[in-house]
Write a protein that holds these residues in place. Sequence first.
Motif, PDB file in Angstrom:
ATOM      1  N   TRP A 168       4.487  -0.030  -4.086  1.00  0.00           N
ATOM      2  CA  TRP A 168       2.995  -0.161  -4.577  1.00  0.00           C
ATOM      3  C   TRP A 168       2.933   0.249  -6.267  1.00  0.00           C
ATOM      4  N   THR A 169       1.954  -0.467  -6.760  1.00  0.00           N
ATOM      5  CA  THR A 169       1.873  -0.341  -8.414  1.00  0.00           C
ATOM      6  C   THR A 169       0.608   0.434  -8.595  1.00  0.00           C
ATOM      7  N   TYR A 170       0.759   1.477  -9.113  1.00  0.00           N
ATOM      8  CA  TYR A 170      -0.616   2.445  -9.276  1.00  0.00           C
ATOM      9  C   TYR A 170      -1.571   1.568 -10.385  1.00  0.00           C
ATOM     10  N   LEU A 171      -2.853   1.758 -10.076  1.00  0.00           N
ATOM     11  CA  LEU A 171      -3.744   1.056 -11.081  1.00  0.00           C
ATOM     12  C   LEU A 171      -4.640   1.876 -11.733  1.00  0.00           C
ATOM     13  N   VAL A 201       7.650   2.895  11.543  1.00  0.00           N
ATOM     14  CA  VAL A 201       6.551   2.340  11.940  1.00  0.00           C
ATOM     15  C   VAL A 201       5.268   1.929  10.766  1.00  0.00           C
ATOM     16  N   GLY A 202       5.033   2.924   9.999  1.00  0.00           N
ATOM     17  CA  GLY A 202       4.323   2.547   9.074  1.00  0.00           C
ATOM     18  C   GLY A 202       4.807   1.429   8.032  1.00  0.00           C
ATOM     19  N   GLN A 203       5.973   1.454   7.660  1.00  0.00           N
ATOM     20  CA  GLN A 203       6.507   0.412   6.886  1.00  0.00           C
ATOM     21  C   GLN A 203       6.246  -1.079   7.528  1.00  0.00           C
ATOM     22  N   LYS A 204       6.568  -1.067   8.863  1.00  0.00           N
ATOM     23  CA  LYS A 204       6.500  -2.362   9.641  1.00  0.00           C
ATOM     24  C   LYS A 204       4.811  -2.861   9.835  1.00  0.00           C
ATOM     25  N   LEU A 205       3.985  -1.750   9.925  1.00  0.00           N
ATOM     26  CA  LEU A 205       2.732  -2.121   9.836  1.00  0.00           C
ATOM     27  C   LEU A 205       2.151  -2.632   8.620  1.00  0.00           C
ATOM     28  N   ASP A 218       2.496   9.527  -3.740  1.00  0.00           N
ATOM     29  CA  ASP A 218       3.825   9.565  -3.831  1.00  0.00           C
ATOM     30  C   ASP A 218       4.408   8.621  -2.797  1.00  0.00           C
ATOM     31  N   TYR A 219       4.073   8.640  -1.649  1.00  0.00           N
ATOM     32  CA  TYR A 219       4.266   7.790  -0.380  1.00  0.00           C
ATOM     33  C   TYR A 219       4.297   6.069  -1.147  1.00  0.00           C
ATOM     34  N   TYR A 220       3.239   5.835  -1.446  1.00  0.00           N
ATOM     35  CA  TYR A 220       2.884   4.438  -2.087  1.00  0.00           C
ATOM     36  C   TYR A 220       3.863   4.158  -3.086  1.00  0.00           C
ATOM     37  N   ARG A 221       3.796   5.001  -4.102  1.00  0.00           N
ATOM     38  CA  ARG A 221       4.678   4.727  -5.383  1.00  0.00           C
ATOM     39  C   ARG A 221       5.913   4.324  -4.813  1.00  0.00           C
ATOM     40  N   ASP A 251     -18.885   9.580  -5.082  1.00  0.00           N
ATOM     41  CA  ASP A 251     -19.737  10.285  -4.682  1.00  0.00           C
ATOM     42  C   ASP A 251     -19.275  11.551  -3.775  1.00  0.00           C
ATOM     43  N   LYS A 252     -17.947  11.114  -3.342  1.00  0.00           N
ATOM     44  CA  LYS A 252     -17.379  12.008  -2.048  1.00  0.00           C
ATOM     45  C   LYS A 252     -16.135  12.818  -2.484  1.00  0.00           C
ATOM     46  N   TYR A 253     -15.408  11.913  -3.317  1.00  0.00           N
ATOM     47  CA  TYR A 253     -14.046  12.309  -3.686  1.00  0.00           C
ATOM     48  C   TYR A 253     -13.979  12.493  -5.284  1.00  0.00           C
ATOM     49  N   GLU A 254     -13.331  13.471  -5.988  1.00  0.00           N
ATOM     50  CA  GLU A 254     -12.945  13.673  -7.204  1.00  0.00           C
ATOM     51  C   GLU A 254     -11.870  12.721  -7.760  1.00  0.00           C
ATOM     52  N   LYS A 255     -10.932  12.589  -6.700  1.00  0.00           N
ATOM     53  CA  LYS A 255      -9.700  12.036  -7.299  1.00  0.00           C
ATOM     54  C   LYS A 255      -9.375  10.993  -6.162  1.00  0.00           C
ATOM     55  N   ILE A 256      -9.297   9.518  -6.499  1.00  0.00           N
ATOM     56  CA  ILE A 256      -9.113   8.663  -5.388  1.00  0.00           C
ATOM     57  C   ILE A 256      -8.086   7.785  -6.409  1.00  0.00           C
ATOM     58  N   ASP A 257      -6.719   7.683  -5.912  1.00  0.00           N
ATOM     59  CA  ASP A 257      -5.890   6.713  -6.695  1.00  0.00           C
ATOM     60  C   ASP A 257      -5.625   5.441  -5.953  1.00  0.00           C
ATOM     61  N   VAL A 258      -5.951   4.418  -6.681  1.00  0.00           N
ATOM     62  CA  VAL A 258      -5.842   3.059  -6.574  1.00  0.00           C
ATOM     63  C   VAL A 258      -4.622   2.197  -6.717  1.00  0.00           C
ATOM     64  N   PHE A 259      -4.029   1.414  -5.687  1.00  0.00           N
ATOM     65  CA  PHE A 259      -2.795   0.898  -5.881  1.00  0.00           C
ATOM     66  C   PHE A 259      -2.797  -0.512  -5.634  1.00  0.00           C
ATOM     67  N   LYS A 260      -2.137  -1.258  -5.990  1.00  0.00           N
ATOM     68  CA  LYS A 260      -1.938  -2.779  -5.534  1.00  0.00           C
ATOM     69  C   LYS A 260      -0.331  -3.081  -5.310  1.00  0.00           C
ATOM     70  N   ILE A 261      -0.206  -4.070  -4.424  1.00  0.00           N
ATOM     71  CA  ILE A 261       1.026  -4.656  -4.148  1.00  0.00           C
ATOM     72  C   ILE A 261       0.839  -6.210  -4.133  1.00  0.00           C
ATOM     73  N   LYS A 262       2.006  -6.945  -4.817  1.00  0.00           N
ATOM     74  CA  LYS A 262       1.766  -8.350  -4.958  1.00  0.00           C
ATOM     75  C   LYS A 262       2.246  -8.969  -3.272  1.00  0.00           C
ATOM     76  N   CYS A 263       1.552  -9.911  -2.790  1.00  0.00           N
ATOM     77  CA  CYS A 263       1.885 -10.580  -1.573  1.00  0.00           C
ATOM     78  C   CYS A 263       2.754 -11.744  -1.900  1.00  0.00           C
ATOM     79  N   ILE A 264       3.909 -11.754  -1.919  1.00  0.00           N
ATOM     80  CA  ILE A 264       4.775 -12.834  -2.379  1.00  0.00           C
ATOM     81  C   ILE A 264       5.750 -13.037  -1.293  1.00  0.00           C
TER      82      ILE A 264
END
Length: 154
Positions: free
Chosen positions: A132-135, A96-100, A125-128, A141-154
């Motif tokens: 998805w590419t880790y940026l 379901v998540g993959q299709k969304l 780990d799920y997104y890697r 102000d709320k979280y000490e660790k937020i990982d940011v990812f991107k994916i190309k829309c091709i």
Amino acid sequence: MNIDFLSNHTDKIKEVSEMIFKEFVVKNESDMKFEDVVKHFSNTKDNEFPITLVALENGECLGTVSIFENDLKIRDMYKPWLASLYTNPEYRGRGVGQKLVAKTIDVVKELGFKELYLRTEDASDYYRNSGWTYLETVSDDKYEKIDVFKIKCI
């Protein structure tokens, strides 16, 4: 399973609001009220942000995902963002998540964007493993660790 815009299924707004309220508002101890979440989802669109998609099967809402113009104020140069990906526990493991996510990428591409971003505090780990590419890792102000990812829309 059908992935469609929540704006085409207004009868599912309260159900989606409950999912997101429990998973993201209550667990993150946000001050947001349930009524604010319902109001947000009542105003989602299909061609401008915010956009929310739902996974439906036999009248059941299996999960949801949203697209925001920005989901991390300290990184406003990135846009748009995948946000609030959620699959009901009884439907997990069925893709379901993959299709969304796949439909989200299609929608973003149709809107003219070449990349899609996301933030996560606990699912890197799920997104890697999903292409998805880790940026970067940032703090706000709320979280000490937020990982940011991107994916190309091709």
